[in-house]
Design a protein around this motif. Structure first.
Motif, PDB file in Angstrom:
ATOM      1  N   MET A 196       0.827  -1.206   0.000  1.00  0.00           N
ATOM      2  CA  MET A 196       0.000   0.000   0.000  1.00  0.00           C
ATOM      3  C   MET A 196       0.867   1.266   0.000  1.00  0.00           C
ATOM      4  SD  MET A 196      -3.151  -1.026  -0.124  1.00  0.00           S
ATOM      5  CE  MET A 196      -2.474  -2.338  -1.181  1.00  0.00           C
ATOM      6  N   GLU A 197       2.004   1.188   0.698  1.00  0.00           N
ATOM      7  CA  GLU A 197       2.939   2.317   0.728  1.00  0.00           C
ATOM      8  C   GLU A 197       3.519   2.562  -0.657  1.00  0.00           C
ATOM      9  OE1 GLU A 197       4.809   5.494   2.207  1.00  0.00           O
ATOM     10  OE2 GLU A 197       3.694   4.174   3.566  1.00  0.00           O
ATOM     11  N   GLN A 198       3.855   1.493  -1.349  1.00  0.00           N
ATOM     12  CA  GLN A 198       4.402   1.623  -2.697  1.00  0.00           C
ATOM     13  C   GLN A 198       3.376   2.185  -3.674  1.00  0.00           C
ATOM     14  OE1 GLN A 198       5.724  -2.388  -3.450  1.00  0.00           O
ATOM     15  NE2 GLN A 198       7.762  -2.036  -2.576  1.00  0.00           N
ATOM     16  N   LEU A 199       2.122   1.883  -3.430  1.00  0.00           N
ATOM     17  CA  LEU A 199       1.054   2.388  -4.294  1.00  0.00           C
ATOM     18  C   LEU A 199       0.593   3.789  -3.892  1.00  0.00           C
ATOM     19  CD1 LEU A 199      -1.131  -0.847  -4.596  1.00  0.00           C
ATOM     20  CD2 LEU A 199       0.158   0.234  -6.449  1.00  0.00           C
ATOM     21  N   HIS A 200       1.212   4.327  -2.812  1.00  0.00           N
ATOM     22  CA  HIS A 200       0.876   5.661  -2.315  1.00  0.00           C
ATOM     23  C   HIS A 200      -0.579   5.772  -1.847  1.00  0.00           C
ATOM     24  CE1 HIS A 200       4.774   7.083  -3.588  1.00  0.00           C
ATOM     25  NE2 HIS A 200       4.541   6.752  -4.845  1.00  0.00           N
ATOM     26  N   ILE A 201      -1.126   4.699  -1.323  1.00  0.00           N
ATOM     27  CA  ILE A 201      -2.503   4.750  -0.823  1.00  0.00           C
ATOM     28  C   ILE A 201      -2.583   4.303   0.643  1.00  0.00           C
ATOM     29  CG2 ILE A 201      -3.613   4.448  -3.068  1.00  0.00           C
ATOM     30  CD1 ILE A 201      -3.923   1.517  -2.463  1.00  0.00           C
ATOM     31  N   LYS A 202      -1.431   4.154   1.287  1.00  0.00           N
ATOM     32  CA  LYS A 202      -1.448   3.719   2.688  1.00  0.00           C
ATOM     33  C   LYS A 202      -2.157   4.752   3.572  1.00  0.00           C
ATOM     34  CE  LYS A 202       1.523   2.325   6.546  1.00  0.00           C
ATOM     35  NZ  LYS A 202       2.914   2.074   6.993  1.00  0.00           N
ATOM     36  N   LYS A 203      -1.783   6.029   3.411  1.00  0.00           N
ATOM     37  CA  LYS A 203      -2.390   7.081   4.238  1.00  0.00           C
ATOM     38  C   LYS A 203      -3.881   7.215   3.952  1.00  0.00           C
ATOM     39  CE  LYS A 203       1.820   9.823   4.811  1.00  0.00           C
ATOM     40  NZ  LYS A 203       2.459  11.148   4.556  1.00  0.00           N
ATOM     41  N   ILE A 204      -4.234   7.092   2.662  1.00  0.00           N
ATOM     42  CA  ILE A 204      -5.644   7.181   2.285  1.00  0.00           C
ATOM     43  C   ILE A 204      -6.434   6.049   2.934  1.00  0.00           C
ATOM     44  CG2 ILE A 204      -7.276   7.024   0.354  1.00  0.00           C
ATOM     45  CD1 ILE A 204      -5.138   8.344  -1.386  1.00  0.00           C
ATOM     46  N   GLN A 205      -5.876   4.836   2.889  1.00  0.00           N
ATOM     47  CA  GLN A 205      -6.576   3.683   3.439  1.00  0.00           C
ATOM     48  C   GLN A 205      -6.705   3.776   4.962  1.00  0.00           C
ATOM     49  OE1 GLN A 205      -5.090   0.014   1.915  1.00  0.00           O
ATOM     50  NE2 GLN A 205      -7.027  -1.021   2.296  1.00  0.00           N
ATOM     51  N   ILE A 206      -5.643   4.214   5.623  1.00  0.00           N
ATOM     52  CA  ILE A 206      -5.699   4.380   7.081  1.00  0.00           C
ATOM     53  C   ILE A 206      -6.761   5.426   7.448  1.00  0.00           C
ATOM     54  CG2 ILE A 206      -4.441   5.225   9.100  1.00  0.00           C
ATOM     55  CD1 ILE A 206      -1.924   3.940   7.932  1.00  0.00           C
ATOM     56  N   GLY A 207      -6.767   6.530   6.692  1.00  0.00           N
ATOM     57  CA  GLY A 207      -7.763   7.571   6.936  1.00  0.00           C
ATOM     58  C   GLY A 207      -9.193   7.052   6.760  1.00  0.00           C
ATOM     59  N   MET A 208      -9.395   6.240   5.724  1.00  0.00           N
ATOM     60  CA  MET A 208     -10.722   5.680   5.481  1.00  0.00           C
ATOM     61  C   MET A 208     -11.102   4.688   6.573  1.00  0.00           C
ATOM     62  SD  MET A 208     -10.597   5.230   1.326  1.00  0.00           S
ATOM     63  CE  MET A 208     -12.304   4.750   1.153  1.00  0.00           C
ATOM     64  N   TYR A 209     -10.125   3.920   7.053  1.00  0.00           N
ATOM     65  CA  TYR A 209     -10.376   3.006   8.168  1.00  0.00           C
ATOM     66  C   TYR A 209     -10.828   3.774   9.413  1.00  0.00           C
ATOM     67  CZ  TYR A 209      -8.493  -1.294   6.064  1.00  0.00           C
ATOM     68  OH  TYR A 209      -8.295  -2.410   5.297  1.00  0.00           O
ATOM     69  N   VAL A 210     -10.110   4.849   9.720  1.00  0.00           N
ATOM     70  CA  VAL A 210     -10.423   5.640  10.919  1.00  0.00           C
ATOM     71  C   VAL A 210     -11.840   6.212  10.824  1.00  0.00           C
ATOM     72  CG1 VAL A 210      -9.855   7.727  12.219  1.00  0.00           C
ATOM     73  CG2 VAL A 210      -8.022   6.202  11.449  1.00  0.00           C
ATOM     74  N   ILE A 211     -12.154   6.810   9.663  1.00  0.00           N
ATOM     75  CA  ILE A 211     -13.491   7.384   9.468  1.00  0.00           C
ATOM     76  C   ILE A 211     -14.562   6.302   9.555  1.00  0.00           C
ATOM     77  CG2 ILE A 211     -15.004   8.536   7.809  1.00  0.00           C
ATOM     78  CD1 ILE A 211     -12.496   9.992   6.762  1.00  0.00           C
ATOM     79  N   SER A 212     -14.286   5.150   8.936  1.00  0.00           N
ATOM     80  CA  SER A 212     -15.245   4.047   8.942  1.00  0.00           C
ATOM     81  C   SER A 212     -15.538   3.557  10.355  1.00  0.00           C
ATOM     82  CB  SER A 212     -14.718   2.892   8.088  1.00  0.00           C
ATOM     83  OG  SER A 212     -15.578   1.776   8.161  1.00  0.00           O
ATOM     84  N   TYR A 213     -14.471   3.395  11.157  1.00  0.00           N
ATOM     85  CA  TYR A 213     -14.659   2.906  12.520  1.00  0.00           C
ATOM     86  C   TYR A 213     -15.383   3.939  13.386  1.00  0.00           C
ATOM     87  CZ  TYR A 213     -12.022  -1.426  12.031  1.00  0.00           C
ATOM     88  OH  TYR A 213     -11.624  -2.676  11.674  1.00  0.00           O
ATOM     89  N   LEU A 214     -15.075   5.210  13.181  1.00  0.00           N
ATOM     90  CA  LEU A 214     -15.755   6.250  13.956  1.00  0.00           C
ATOM     91  C   LEU A 214     -17.254   6.259  13.659  1.00  0.00           C
ATOM     92  CD1 LEU A 214     -13.236   9.238  13.704  1.00  0.00           C
ATOM     93  CD2 LEU A 214     -13.780   7.874  15.739  1.00  0.00           C
ATOM     94  N   ILE A 215     -17.614   6.156  12.379  1.00  0.00           N
ATOM     95  CA  ILE A 215     -19.030   6.148  12.009  1.00  0.00           C
ATOM     96  C   ILE A 215     -19.707   4.881  12.516  1.00  0.00           C
ATOM     97  CG2 ILE A 215     -20.656   6.120  10.074  1.00  0.00           C
ATOM     98  CD1 ILE A 215     -18.672   7.824   8.508  1.00  0.00           C
ATOM     99  N   THR A 216     -19.006   3.740  12.420  1.00  0.00           N
ATOM    100  CA  THR A 216     -19.572   2.482  12.912  1.00  0.00           C
ATOM    101  C   THR A 216     -19.814   2.537  14.417  1.00  0.00           C
ATOM    102  OG1 THR A 216     -18.449   1.246  11.149  1.00  0.00           O
ATOM    103  CG2 THR A 216     -19.249  -0.016  13.045  1.00  0.00           C
ATOM    104  N   PHE A 217     -18.835   3.088  15.159  1.00  0.00           N
ATOM    105  CA  PHE A 217     -19.012   3.245  16.603  1.00  0.00           C
ATOM    106  C   PHE A 217     -20.210   4.151  16.913  1.00  0.00           C
ATOM    107  CE2 PHE A 217     -14.500   1.866  17.324  1.00  0.00           C
ATOM    108  CZ  PHE A 217     -14.816   0.850  18.216  1.00  0.00           C
ATOM    109  N   TYR A 218     -20.401   5.173  16.087  1.00  0.00           N
ATOM    110  CA  TYR A 218     -21.538   6.062  16.285  1.00  0.00           C
ATOM    111  C   TYR A 218     -22.858   5.304  16.129  1.00  0.00           C
ATOM    112  CZ  TYR A 218     -25.108   9.525  15.237  1.00  0.00           C
ATOM    113  OH  TYR A 218     -26.273  10.248  15.216  1.00  0.00           O
ATOM    114  N   PHE A 219     -22.948   4.456  15.090  1.00  0.00           N
ATOM    115  CA  PHE A 219     -24.171   3.685  14.884  1.00  0.00           C
ATOM    116  C   PHE A 219     -24.392   2.688  16.016  1.00  0.00           C
ATOM    117  CE2 PHE A 219     -24.130   5.075  10.386  1.00  0.00           C
ATOM    118  CZ  PHE A 219     -25.478   5.363  10.251  1.00  0.00           C
ATOM    119  N   ILE A 220     -23.319   2.064  16.496  1.00  0.00           N
ATOM    120  CA  ILE A 220     -23.448   1.132  17.617  1.00  0.00           C
ATOM    121  C   ILE A 220     -23.977   1.872  18.847  1.00  0.00           C
ATOM    122  CG2 ILE A 220     -22.142  -0.277  19.266  1.00  0.00           C
ATOM    123  CD1 ILE A 220     -20.398  -1.182  16.957  1.00  0.00           C
ATOM    124  N   TYR A 221     -23.469   3.083  19.049  1.00  0.00           N
ATOM    125  CA  TYR A 221     -23.964   3.902  20.164  1.00  0.00           C
ATOM    126  C   TYR A 221     -25.456   4.206  19.982  1.00  0.00           C
ATOM    127  CZ  TYR A 221     -25.032   8.167  22.755  1.00  0.00           C
ATOM    128  OH  TYR A 221     -25.640   9.103  23.549  1.00  0.00           O
TER     129      TYR A 221
END
Length: 212
Positions: free
Chosen positions: A68-93
């Motif tokens: 992912m680092e070589q494809l230059h999408i590691k930061k993008i993917q980590i950012g999407m993971y963080v946003i996804s988990y935050l929204i999922t936690f919100y729905f669980i709440y």
């Protein structure tokens, strides 16, 4: 005495032997069923989050993140993971809050309102899963294609040159595959949550008849 009249009288006799339920008894039955259903919605969402987290940890090893680092999408993917988990936690709440609301409800009107709120939350959650999955797939595919040559030993660059027709074919094929995947995902969530939502809908209708 004709047959219809006989059946009516027989039914009345049977009806007299049936137990009579009061308004409060019927309400308590519906309340208990609704509370149990919403609790299961909350439990399933937590289990779903745990399973997806375990799958992510299992799949995302050192080699994966290096690629992912070589494809230059590691930061993008980590950012999407963080946003996804935050929204999922919100729905669980939200699911937990809906469960607490229904568990402490003491009148039919409020229970009906909370049932509608729960159904709306679940439908929003399913819509979020489908939309986020589609966006994630499109973004990751785009950057993977754009940076594919960075991680490959290219001997013939013409293989990686796309004209307009090639891009249209690729886009159409990609849309079909993504549509089929999202349809399967939607059916999966309909199977999991659809049964519970259907029961909540029946409880709502029973409450509505009770209030008439």
């Amino acid at each position: 005495m004709d047959e219809l009249e006989f059946l009516k009288q027989n039914w009345k006799k049977q009806e007299e032997n049936l137990p009579k339920l009061s308004y409060n008894e019927i309400y308590k039955m519906i309340w208990k069923k609704s509370s149990s259903i919403v609790k299961w919605i909350f439990v399933i969402s937590v289990v779903e989050l745990l399973l997806s987290s375990l799958f992510t940890v299992f799949m995302a090893d050192a080699d994966y993140w290096e690629q992912m680092e070589q494809l230059h999408i590691k930061k993008i993917q980590i950012g999407m993971y963080v946003i996804s988990y935050l929204i999922t936690f919100y729905f669980i709440y939200c699911f937990y809050r809906n469960y607490r609301r229904i568990s402490s409800t003491d009148d039919a009107a409020t229970l009906m309102k909370n049932i509608l709120r729960t159904r709306k939350t679940v439908k929003s959650y399913i819509a979020y899963i489908l939309i986020s999955t589609g966006l994630y797939s499109v973004i990751i595919t785009y950057y993977t294609i754009q940076n594919h040559q960075l991680v490959q030993e290219v001997t013939d660059s013409s293989k990686y040159t796309f004209d307009v027709v090639d891009w249209i074919k690729f886009a159409v094929a990609g849309c079909i595959i993504l549509a089929v995947f999202l349809l399967a995902l939607w059916l999966f969530y309909r199977l999991i949550y659809g049964i519970l939502l259907g029961r909540l809908k029946r409880n709502y209708k029973e409450l509505k008849r009770l209030e008439m």
